[in-house]
Design a protein around this motif. Structure first.
Motif, PDB file in Angstrom:
ATOM      1  N   ILE A 192       0.870  -1.191   0.000  1.00 15.35           N
ATOM      2  CA  ILE A 192       0.000   0.000   0.000  1.00 15.35           C
ATOM      3  C   ILE A 192       0.902   1.236   0.000  1.00 15.35           C
ATOM      4  O   ILE A 192       1.561   1.523   0.999  1.00 15.35           O
ATOM      5  CB  ILE A 192      -0.932   0.013   1.231  1.00 15.35           C
ATOM      6  CG1 ILE A 192      -1.716  -1.300   1.312  1.00 15.35           C
ATOM      7  CG2 ILE A 192      -1.868   1.204   1.185  1.00 15.35           C
ATOM      8  CD1 ILE A 192      -2.546  -1.458   2.566  1.00 15.35           C
ATOM      9  N   GLU A 238      -8.422   3.126  -3.528  1.00 12.54           N
ATOM     10  CA  GLU A 238      -7.545   1.997  -3.875  1.00 12.54           C
ATOM     11  C   GLU A 238      -6.937   1.374  -2.629  1.00 12.54           C
ATOM     12  O   GLU A 238      -6.802   0.149  -2.534  1.00 12.54           O
ATOM     13  CB  GLU A 238      -6.432   2.460  -4.824  1.00 12.54           C
ATOM     14  CG  GLU A 238      -6.906   2.621  -6.257  1.00 12.54           C
ATOM     15  CD  GLU A 238      -5.879   3.326  -7.145  1.00 12.54           C
ATOM     16  OE1 GLU A 238      -5.946   3.132  -8.366  1.00 12.54           O
ATOM     17  OE2 GLU A 238      -5.017   4.069  -6.622  1.00 12.54           O
ATOM     18  N   ARG A 239      -6.592   2.231  -1.676  1.00 11.81           N
ATOM     19  CA  ARG A 239      -5.994   1.716  -0.442  1.00 11.81           C
ATOM     20  C   ARG A 239      -7.031   0.956   0.380  1.00 11.81           C
ATOM     21  O   ARG A 239      -6.731  -0.063   1.001  1.00 11.81           O
ATOM     22  CB  ARG A 239      -5.376   2.860   0.344  1.00 11.81           C
ATOM     23  CG  ARG A 239      -4.233   3.488  -0.450  1.00 11.81           C
ATOM     24  CD  ARG A 239      -3.841   4.814   0.099  1.00 11.81           C
ATOM     25  NE  ARG A 239      -2.755   4.703   1.049  1.00 11.81           N
ATOM     26  CZ  ARG A 239      -2.327   5.706   1.813  1.00 11.81           C
ATOM     27  NH1 ARG A 239      -2.910   6.887   1.763  1.00 11.81           N
ATOM     28  NH2 ARG A 239      -1.323   5.526   2.635  1.00 11.81           N
ATOM     29  N   ALA A 247      -7.516  -2.385  -1.168  1.00 17.24           N
ATOM     30  CA  ALA A 247      -6.373  -3.249  -0.834  1.00 17.24           C
ATOM     31  C   ALA A 247      -6.537  -3.831   0.566  1.00 17.24           C
ATOM     32  O   ALA A 247      -6.234  -5.011   0.798  1.00 17.24           O
ATOM     33  CB  ALA A 247      -5.066  -2.465  -0.949  1.00 17.24           C
TER      34      ALA A 247
END
Ligand code: SME
Length: 137
Positions: A1, A9-10, A13
């Protein structure tokens, strides 16, 4: 990350890591307060798509956590009256609030296809995850 990734997006993840590494975490997602409305809006998640992209405060396990500001561990979803079913395979659920500057701004929601899988260890671990999440928002 990495810090070059967007917040979404994080968050995806994080959902993927949790879903892939903990076998009884079968749907992992984030809900956040929807602007200044008294409702939650679905954020990043992994697992089956859900129709419940908006949840009014007070409704379901998630909506109750939005109001109570407390963890909600459900060992058996069939025993809950105020519950929103997303999939018939789900047996248990855990919802942990996310606080930013002391305010309940959202939550992590995890569904399990295993009955009664969640321990206090899950609660402490997911509280830690939520603290980390509040720092990247
Ligand atoms: N079961 C939740 C609704 C969200 S789905 O689990 C993805 C609830 O009762 O609030």
């Amino acid at each position: 990350i990495t810090s070059s990734n967007s917040v979404d997006e994080r968050l995806i993840a994080i959902c993927q890591l949790l879903e892939q590494h903990i076998d009884y975490y079968n749907w992992v997602g984030f809900y956040f307060k929807n602007g200044d409305k008294n409702e939650l809006k679905l954020g990043p998640y992994v697992g089956e798509p859900t129709d419940h992209t908006i949840i009014p405060f007070g409704k379901g396990i998630c909506g109750q956590v939005a109001v109570s500001n407390k963890n909600f561990v459900v060992p058996d979803v069939s025993a809950q009256d105020n519950y929103i079913a997303c999939s018939i395979t789900v047996k248990a659920e855990i919802v942990i609030p996310i606080f930013l500057n002391g305010e309940n701004i959202g939550q992590i929601d995890i569904d399990s296809n295993t009955p009664d899988p969640f321990s206090e260890e899950d609660e402490r671990f997911l509280e830690f995850v939520c603290e980390q999440v509040s720092e990247i928002l």
